[in-house]
Design an enzyme around this catalytic site. Sequence first.
Site, mmCIF file in Angstrom:
data_model
loop_
_atom_site.group_PDB
_atom_site.id
_atom_site.type_symbol
_atom_site.label_atom_id
_atom_site.label_comp_id
_atom_site.label_asym_id
_atom_site.label_seq_id
_atom_site.Cartn_x
_atom_site.Cartn_y
_atom_site.Cartn_z
ATOM 1 N N SER A 2 96.653 76.825 81.395
ATOM 2 C CA SER A 2 96.567 76.211 79.961
ATOM 3 C C SER A 2 95.784 76.225 79.252
ATOM 4 C CB SER A 2 98.209 75.217 80.028
ATOM 5 O OG SER A 2 97.865 74.658 78.564
ATOM 6 N N TYR A 38 101.916 66.723 79.726
ATOM 7 C CA TYR A 38 101.588 68.866 79.592
ATOM 8 C C TYR A 38 99.589 69.208 80.138
ATOM 9 C CZ TYR A 38 101.835 73.770 78.862
ATOM 10 O OH TYR A 38 101.658 75.280 78.870
HETATM 11 N N1 LIG Z 1 104.157 80.080 76.506
HETATM 12 C C1 LIG Z 1 102.769 79.295 75.996
HETATM 13 O O1 LIG Z 1 101.950 79.903 75.745
HETATM 14 C C2 LIG Z 1 101.999 79.199 77.411
HETATM 15 C C3 LIG Z 1 101.009 78.494 77.582
HETATM 16 C C4 LIG Z 1 99.879 78.299 78.063
HETATM 17 C C5 LIG Z 1 100.965 78.219 79.725
HETATM 18 N N2 LIG Z 1 102.259 78.350 80.023
HETATM 19 C C6 LIG Z 1 102.735 77.946 81.247
HETATM 20 O O2 LIG Z 1 103.481 79.554 81.459
HETATM 21 C C7 LIG Z 1 104.581 79.286 82.172
HETATM 22 C C8 LIG Z 1 105.770 79.725 81.665
HETATM 23 O O3 LIG Z 1 105.881 79.524 80.129
HETATM 24 P P1 LIG Z 1 106.803 80.096 79.529
HETATM 25 O O4 LIG Z 1 105.841 79.707 78.314
HETATM 26 O O5 LIG Z 1 107.194 81.150 79.602
HETATM 27 O O6 LIG Z 1 108.217 78.604 78.918
HETATM 28 P P2 LIG Z 1 109.565 79.551 78.814
HETATM 29 O O7 LIG Z 1 109.880 78.049 78.903
HETATM 30 O O8 LIG Z 1 110.656 80.774 78.880
HETATM 31 O O9 LIG Z 1 109.681 78.860 80.877
HETATM 32 C C9 LIG Z 1 109.717 78.085 81.705
HETATM 33 C C10 LIG Z 1 111.037 78.369 82.940
HETATM 34 O O10 LIG Z 1 110.687 77.045 84.036
HETATM 35 C C11 LIG Z 1 111.692 77.134 84.698
HETATM 36 N N3 LIG Z 1 111.038 75.849 85.058
HETATM 37 C C12 LIG Z 1 111.634 75.257 84.705
HETATM 38 N N4 LIG Z 1 112.355 73.546 85.196
HETATM 39 C C13 LIG Z 1 112.322 74.171 86.744
HETATM 40 C C14 LIG Z 1 112.825 74.141 88.094
HETATM 41 N N5 LIG Z 1 112.864 72.861 88.218
HETATM 42 N N6 LIG Z 1 112.771 75.048 88.752
HETATM 43 C C15 LIG Z 1 112.416 75.944 88.667
HETATM 44 N N7 LIG Z 1 112.486 76.473 87.245
HETATM 45 C C16 LIG Z 1 112.179 75.974 86.065
HETATM 46 C C17 LIG Z 1 112.626 77.318 83.670
HETATM 47 O O11 LIG Z 1 114.089 77.107 83.186
HETATM 48 C C18 LIG Z 1 112.208 78.094 82.254
HETATM 49 O O12 LIG Z 1 112.586 78.847 82.867
HETATM 50 C C19 LIG Z 1 104.372 77.443 82.441
HETATM 51 O O13 LIG Z 1 103.958 77.577 83.137
HETATM 52 C C20 LIG Z 1 103.859 77.579 80.976
HETATM 53 O O14 LIG Z 1 103.286 75.878 80.705
HETATM 54 C C21 LIG Z 1 102.187 78.744 78.499
#
Ligand SMILES: NC(=O)c1ccc[n+]([C@@H]2O[C@H](COP(=O)([O-])OP(=O)(O)OC[C@H]3O[C@@H](n4cnc5c(N)ncnc54)[C@H](O)[C@@H]3O)[C@@H](O)[C@H]2O)c1
Length: 270
Positions: free
Chosen positions: A152, A165
């Site tokens: 991130s 985070y």
């Molecule tokens: N959206 C952004 O801007 C952004 C930026 C940087 C990094 N990220 C990272 O990208 C990745 C995907 O995130 P996203 O934005 O799609 O968010 P999201 O919340 O849509 O997806 C995250 C998923 O992780 C799952 N999850 C949570 N706890 C869990 C567990 N114990 N076991 C299995 N699955 C679990 C959730 O159910 C969800 O489906 C994450 O690691 C997030 O930190 C996102």
Amino acid sequence: MNELFSVKDKVVVITGGTGVLGACIGEYLALEGAKVVLMGRRRDEGDRLVEQIKAKGGEAMFLVTDVMDIEVVRENCNEIMAAYGRVDALLNAAGGNMPGATIAPSGTFFDVKVNEFERVLNLNLTGTVIPTQVFLKPMVDAGRGSIVNFSSMAAFRPMTRVLGYAAAKAGISNFTAFLANEVATKFTSSIRVNAIAPGFFLTNQNRALLTNPDGSLTERGADVIRQTPFKRFGKPEELCGTIQYLISDASTFVTGTVAVVDGGFNAFAM
Ligand SMILES: NC(=O)c1ccc[n+]([C@@H]2O[C@H](COP(=O)([O-])OP(=O)(O)OC[C@H]3O[C@@H](n4cnc5c(N)ncnc54)[C@H](O)[C@@H]3O)[C@@H](O)[C@H]2O)c1
């Protein structure tokens, strides 16, 4: 036809596969010919995504998982090995945040709830280490594979408020470099470990931080856009090309890196 970026027939496991980013990437790779395994907590959503992929002609399966429970992930791995006999790529896209690990605009560091801080570290960092330990084994046995972790912007410079985070994501970038060395020096240079660092994409985990219920930007959301030279959030599909590059033969000399996909956020100073 140039096969350099091909993911055809690769077995690609995606944790957080029912999340916004994981689901989008999973469908893209399946339609490029990969055999995609979406792993997530919500069976109804997982089944719906698999049906959607199949209706478009792709191959996918869904498995219920908990990335913090190594026994569950081992069981997932056994099922995948029984179905396909190999794992070519692992995308560690499960992650998230909790209110107690985040400082409210009017709060201070003293308000952080240590148990929620620990949960956020566990979900993001340990929840990356556990699937990696499980799925690296069949990769080592086969002598090839590619792992992509989800870091991130908060990993490069600690962002205000999201203490837990940011610490977890910094740990993921560090773990990525550590494991790239570990695997290359002790096993094979045909297994590569990289990370992707998305900028800001509106998803379930950050919607309330960045937008108000009426869809307008919060103060923080406006700060993000001001700091992003492209002046917008990313679209989930804009991560697909970088992921395809990292798991294909286009990146056979690339390991231990963090690929930034952020509309210039990380390059912006003032
Ligand atoms: N959206 C952004 O801007 C952004 C930026 C940087 C990094 N990220 C990272 O990208 C990745 C995907 O995130 P996203 O934005 O799609 O968010 P999201 O919340 O849509 O997806 C995250 C998923 O992780 C799952 N999850 C949570 N706890 C869990 C567990 N114990 N076991 C299995 N699955 C679990 C959730 O159910 C969800 O489906 C994450 O690691 C997030 O930190 C996102």
